[in-house]
Design a protein around this motif. Sequence first.
Motif, PDB file in Angstrom:
ATOM      1  N   TYR A  86       0.840  -1.199   0.000  1.00  0.00           N
ATOM      2  CA  TYR A  86       0.000   0.000   0.000  1.00  0.00           C
ATOM      3  C   TYR A  86       0.874   1.248   0.000  1.00  0.00           C
ATOM      4  CZ  TYR A  86       0.628   1.134   4.972  1.00  0.00           C
ATOM      5  OH  TYR A  86       1.143   1.502   6.179  1.00  0.00           O
ATOM      6  N   GLU A  87       0.329   2.293  -0.579  1.00  0.00           N
ATOM      7  CA  GLU A  87       1.090   3.521  -0.790  1.00  0.00           C
ATOM      8  C   GLU A  87       0.727   4.565   0.255  1.00  0.00           C
ATOM      9  OE1 GLU A  87       1.531   7.016  -4.183  1.00  0.00           O
ATOM     10  OE2 GLU A  87       0.959   4.973  -4.776  1.00  0.00           O
ATOM     11  N   THR A  88       1.746   5.255   0.750  1.00  0.00           N
ATOM     12  CA  THR A  88       1.528   6.372   1.663  1.00  0.00           C
ATOM     13  C   THR A  88       2.624   7.407   1.434  1.00  0.00           C
ATOM     14  OG1 THR A  88       1.362   7.052   3.982  1.00  0.00           O
ATOM     15  CG2 THR A  88       2.814   5.211   3.511  1.00  0.00           C
ATOM     16  N   LYS A  89       2.235   8.667   1.358  1.00  0.00           N
ATOM     17  CA  LYS A  89       3.153   9.780   1.132  1.00  0.00           C
ATOM     18  C   LYS A  89       3.996   9.584  -0.137  1.00  0.00           C
ATOM     19  CE  LYS A  89       3.485  11.016   6.017  1.00  0.00           C
ATOM     20  NZ  LYS A  89       4.380  11.222   7.181  1.00  0.00           N
ATOM     21  N   GLY A  90       3.379   9.004  -1.161  1.00  0.00           N
ATOM     22  CA  GLY A  90       4.046   8.863  -2.448  1.00  0.00           C
ATOM     23  C   GLY A  90       5.002   7.690  -2.553  1.00  0.00           C
ATOM     24  N   ALA A  91       5.070   6.831  -1.525  1.00  0.00           N
ATOM     25  CA  ALA A  91       5.979   5.669  -1.547  1.00  0.00           C
ATOM     26  C   ALA A  91       5.203   4.398  -1.270  1.00  0.00           C
ATOM     27  CB  ALA A  91       7.082   5.847  -0.509  1.00  0.00           C
ATOM     28  N   GLN A  92       5.580   3.328  -1.952  1.00  0.00           N
ATOM     29  CA  GLN A  92       4.928   2.029  -1.783  1.00  0.00           C
ATOM     30  C   GLN A  92       5.958   1.051  -1.218  1.00  0.00           C
ATOM     31  OE1 GLN A  92       2.166   1.102  -4.880  1.00  0.00           O
ATOM     32  NE2 GLN A  92       2.404  -1.099  -4.637  1.00  0.00           N
ATOM     33  N   ARG A  93       6.034   0.977   0.117  1.00  0.00           N
ATOM     34  CA  ARG A  93       7.094   0.221   0.775  1.00  0.00           C
ATOM     35  C   ARG A  93       6.598  -0.812   1.768  1.00  0.00           C
ATOM     36  NH1 ARG A  93      10.242   5.693   2.758  1.00  0.00           N
ATOM     37  NH2 ARG A  93      10.447   6.674   0.707  1.00  0.00           N
ATOM     38  N   TRP A  94       5.298  -0.847   2.054  1.00  0.00           N
ATOM     39  CA  TRP A  94       4.809  -1.647   3.167  1.00  0.00           C
ATOM     40  C   TRP A  94       3.697  -2.607   2.753  1.00  0.00           C
ATOM     41  CZ3 TRP A  94       5.347   3.666   3.201  1.00  0.00           C
ATOM     42  CH2 TRP A  94       6.347   4.176   4.026  1.00  0.00           C
ATOM     43  N   PHE A  95       3.622  -3.704   3.509  1.00  0.00           N
ATOM     44  CA  PHE A  95       2.447  -4.572   3.500  1.00  0.00           C
ATOM     45  C   PHE A  95       1.657  -4.266   4.766  1.00  0.00           C
ATOM     46  CE2 PHE A  95       5.369  -7.484   1.102  1.00  0.00           C
ATOM     47  CZ  PHE A  95       4.642  -7.512  -0.076  1.00  0.00           C
ATOM     48  N   PRO A 144      18.093  -6.188  -6.061  1.00  0.00           N
ATOM     49  CA  PRO A 144      17.316  -5.712  -4.908  1.00  0.00           C
ATOM     50  C   PRO A 144      17.472  -4.207  -4.688  1.00  0.00           C
ATOM     51  CG  PRO A 144      19.220  -6.990  -4.170  1.00  0.00           C
ATOM     52  CD  PRO A 144      19.100  -7.187  -5.642  1.00  0.00           C
ATOM     53  N   TRP A 145      18.647  -3.665  -4.982  1.00  0.00           N
ATOM     54  CA  TRP A 145      18.854  -2.227  -4.813  1.00  0.00           C
ATOM     55  C   TRP A 145      17.904  -1.436  -5.712  1.00  0.00           C
ATOM     56  CZ3 TRP A 145      20.030   1.812  -8.034  1.00  0.00           C
ATOM     57  CH2 TRP A 145      20.344   3.025  -7.411  1.00  0.00           C
ATOM     58  N   TYR A 146      17.761  -1.860  -6.949  1.00  0.00           N
ATOM     59  CA  TYR A 146      16.886  -1.155  -7.892  1.00  0.00           C
ATOM     60  C   TYR A 146      15.435  -1.197  -7.426  1.00  0.00           C
ATOM     61  CZ  TYR A 146      14.363  -0.030 -12.172  1.00  0.00           C
ATOM     62  OH  TYR A 146      13.514   0.544 -13.087  1.00  0.00           O
ATOM     63  N   LEU A 147      15.006  -2.353  -6.929  1.00  0.00           N
ATOM     64  CA  LEU A 147      13.620  -2.480  -6.471  1.00  0.00           C
ATOM     65  C   LEU A 147      13.352  -1.568  -5.270  1.00  0.00           C
ATOM     66  CD1 LEU A 147      13.178  -6.355  -6.757  1.00  0.00           C
ATOM     67  CD2 LEU A 147      12.133  -4.598  -8.204  1.00  0.00           C
ATOM     68  N   ILE A 148      14.342  -1.404  -4.401  1.00  0.00           N
ATOM     69  CA  ILE A 148      14.183  -0.506  -3.252  1.00  0.00           C
ATOM     70  C   ILE A 148      14.199   0.955  -3.710  1.00  0.00           C
ATOM     71  CG2 ILE A 148      15.310   0.318  -1.137  1.00  0.00           C
ATOM     72  CD1 ILE A 148      16.237  -2.588  -0.685  1.00  0.00           C
ATOM     73  N   TYR A 149      15.105   1.276  -4.610  1.00  0.00           N
ATOM     74  CA  TYR A 149      15.213   2.646  -5.115  1.00  0.00           C
ATOM     75  C   TYR A 149      13.920   3.099  -5.792  1.00  0.00           C
ATOM     76  CZ  TYR A 149      16.766   6.554  -8.011  1.00  0.00           C
ATOM     77  OH  TYR A 149      16.865   7.782  -8.628  1.00  0.00           O
ATOM     78  N   LYS A 150      13.241   2.185  -6.503  1.00  0.00           N
ATOM     79  CA  LYS A 150      12.050   2.528  -7.264  1.00  0.00           C
ATOM     80  C   LYS A 150      10.790   2.573  -6.415  1.00  0.00           C
ATOM     81  CE  LYS A 150      11.834   3.234 -11.048  1.00  0.00           C
ATOM     82  NZ  LYS A 150      11.964   4.519 -11.779  1.00  0.00           N
ATOM     83  N   GLN A 151      10.866   2.316  -5.106  1.00  0.00           N
ATOM     84  CA  GLN A 151       9.651   2.316  -4.282  1.00  0.00           C
ATOM     85  C   GLN A 151       8.974   3.684  -4.188  1.00  0.00           C
ATOM     86  OE1 GLN A 151      10.772   0.477  -0.558  1.00  0.00           O
ATOM     87  NE2 GLN A 151      10.752  -1.575  -1.438  1.00  0.00           N
ATOM     88  N   PRO A 152       9.514   4.845  -4.168  1.00  0.00           N
ATOM     89  CA  PRO A 152      10.946   5.136  -4.087  1.00  0.00           C
ATOM     90  C   PRO A 152      11.403   5.227  -2.631  1.00  0.00           C
ATOM     91  CG  PRO A 152       9.731   7.167  -4.449  1.00  0.00           C
ATOM     92  CD  PRO A 152       8.709   6.068  -4.383  1.00  0.00           C
ATOM     93  N   ASP A 153      12.657   4.811  -2.396  1.00  0.00           N
ATOM     94  CA  ASP A 153      13.242   4.865  -1.057  1.00  0.00           C
ATOM     95  C   ASP A 153      14.727   5.184  -1.210  1.00  0.00           C
ATOM     96  OD1 ASP A 153      13.946   4.648   1.553  1.00  0.00           O
ATOM     97  OD2 ASP A 153      13.017   2.695   1.892  1.00  0.00           O
ATOM     98  N   LEU A 154      15.007   6.455  -1.438  1.00  0.00           N
ATOM     99  CA  LEU A 154      16.382   6.885  -1.696  1.00  0.00           C
ATOM    100  C   LEU A 154      17.262   6.653  -0.476  1.00  0.00           C
ATOM    101  CD1 LEU A 154      18.448   8.264  -3.564  1.00  0.00           C
ATOM    102  CD2 LEU A 154      17.671  10.469  -2.652  1.00  0.00           C
ATOM    103  N   SER A 155      16.740   6.931   0.724  1.00  0.00           N
ATOM    104  CA  SER A 155      17.550   6.807   1.938  1.00  0.00           C
ATOM    105  C   SER A 155      18.004   5.372   2.166  1.00  0.00           C
ATOM    106  CB  SER A 155      16.764   7.312   3.149  1.00  0.00           C
ATOM    107  OG  SER A 155      15.516   6.642   3.264  1.00  0.00           O
ATOM    108  N   THR A 156      17.086   4.414   2.045  1.00  0.00           N
ATOM    109  CA  THR A 156      17.461   3.009   2.234  1.00  0.00           C
ATOM    110  C   THR A 156      18.384   2.537   1.125  1.00  0.00           C
ATOM    111  OG1 THR A 156      15.369   2.554   3.364  1.00  0.00           O
ATOM    112  CG2 THR A 156      16.586   0.654   2.531  1.00  0.00           C
ATOM    113  N   SER A 157      18.175   3.025  -0.099  1.00  0.00           N
ATOM    114  CA  SER A 157      19.051   2.616  -1.192  1.00  0.00           C
ATOM    115  C   SER A 157      20.469   3.141  -0.977  1.00  0.00           C
ATOM    116  CB  SER A 157      18.491   3.098  -2.540  1.00  0.00           C
ATOM    117  OG  SER A 157      18.400   4.506  -2.587  1.00  0.00           O
ATOM    118  N   ILE A 158      20.611   4.320  -0.369  1.00  0.00           N
ATOM    119  CA  ILE A 158      21.939   4.843  -0.044  1.00  0.00           C
ATOM    120  C   ILE A 158      22.598   3.974   1.025  1.00  0.00           C
ATOM    121  CG2 ILE A 158      23.166   6.776   1.038  1.00  0.00           C
ATOM    122  CD1 ILE A 158      21.169   8.639  -0.361  1.00  0.00           C
TER     123      ILE A 158
END
Length: 369
Positions: A86-95, A144-158
């Motif tokens: 599900y998406e929140t604040k423009g990012a889709q990172r959670w179940f 896996p890095w690309y999939l995290i970056y595209k969530q988008p999650d720049l901080s975790t990808s760094i």
Amino acid sequence: MFNKGYRIRNYDFKLILMILALSAIGVFAVGSAQQSVQQKQLIGVIAGTFLMVVISLLDYAVLLKLYWLMYLGNLVLLLLVRYLGYETKGAQRWFQIPGGFRFQPSETAKILLILFFAQFIMKHIEKFNTFRIIALCVLLMAAPWYLIYKQPDLSTSIVMLALFCIIMFAGGLSFKVIFGVLAAAIPAMALLVALALQPDSQILTNNQRGRILAFIYPEQYATTTAYQQLNSVTAIASGMLNGKGYMNNEITSVKNGNFISEAQTDFIFAVIGEEFGFKGSLTVILLEMLIALECIHVARRARDPAGTVIAASMGGLVGVQAFINIGVATFILPTTGLTLPFVSYGLTSLMSLFIGMGFVLNVRLQAKR
């Protein structure tokens, strides 16, 4: 799977005590920031401690035989959250999990990739510094890095990039390769940042670009993007030496005035600074640092390359993530959205760290004497 040859005197009780002390501070701080989630944080600490102890008594060499399953399972979770999360604040990172819990695969990805590369590097240790193996490691991390970056999650990808560098260094990467990569990477990174900040650039989202610009020109973004960080600095400074007291009711409190959103996660250090002062802040910094250093100490005594990679990478993960989180709270880094290890609210992050530390404890139990 359980090794009956372990000796209690070889157990790293010092590491456990530091982790529990830091986690206890986290439970209190989270309760002050948002009391409704304090019980969940406490449950997470108890469950995480149980898992850490159980894993510490297993044989990591046996568990690492499932390294390809760990890698593929990690990719599946990251793919599923991209399409089913599900998406929140423009990012889709959670179940969303029944009971009001959320699961963030990018947090478990850090631990699973450490375990995967620990075994992968050990399997290819004699040819590790060849172009073929280094390139293969880069490709295996890239997915896996690309999939995290595209969530988008720049901080975790760094963080993932930093973690990959630590893994490769701990695995025995040649200094010739390291210096060669740095010679090319530093100017390339400077150019990439310059291009990313251009108004028409597609490298960063508008939100990500805004965070960087707010860090460079805070006075121009004082009421928008830089608002949280400026209030965080005010809260920490107002705590002075001893702080305003736990769960105080002062009307001058930045936290009580709700001037910091998500104080229980990204800006938990601001709550600690305001309520426990410089003494409390320094205690948290020292505990984070000592946990990281203890992991490095364990890595130096590991019985095999896999153990070295596990312990050193966990120490690096705690150190890097703590530095970034505290750097954001004190305005020496742009806003990222990373949690403070063992302190911030976030059950996936908390449980993942406890599991990773369980492996570190097991490496210590099997260390060279």
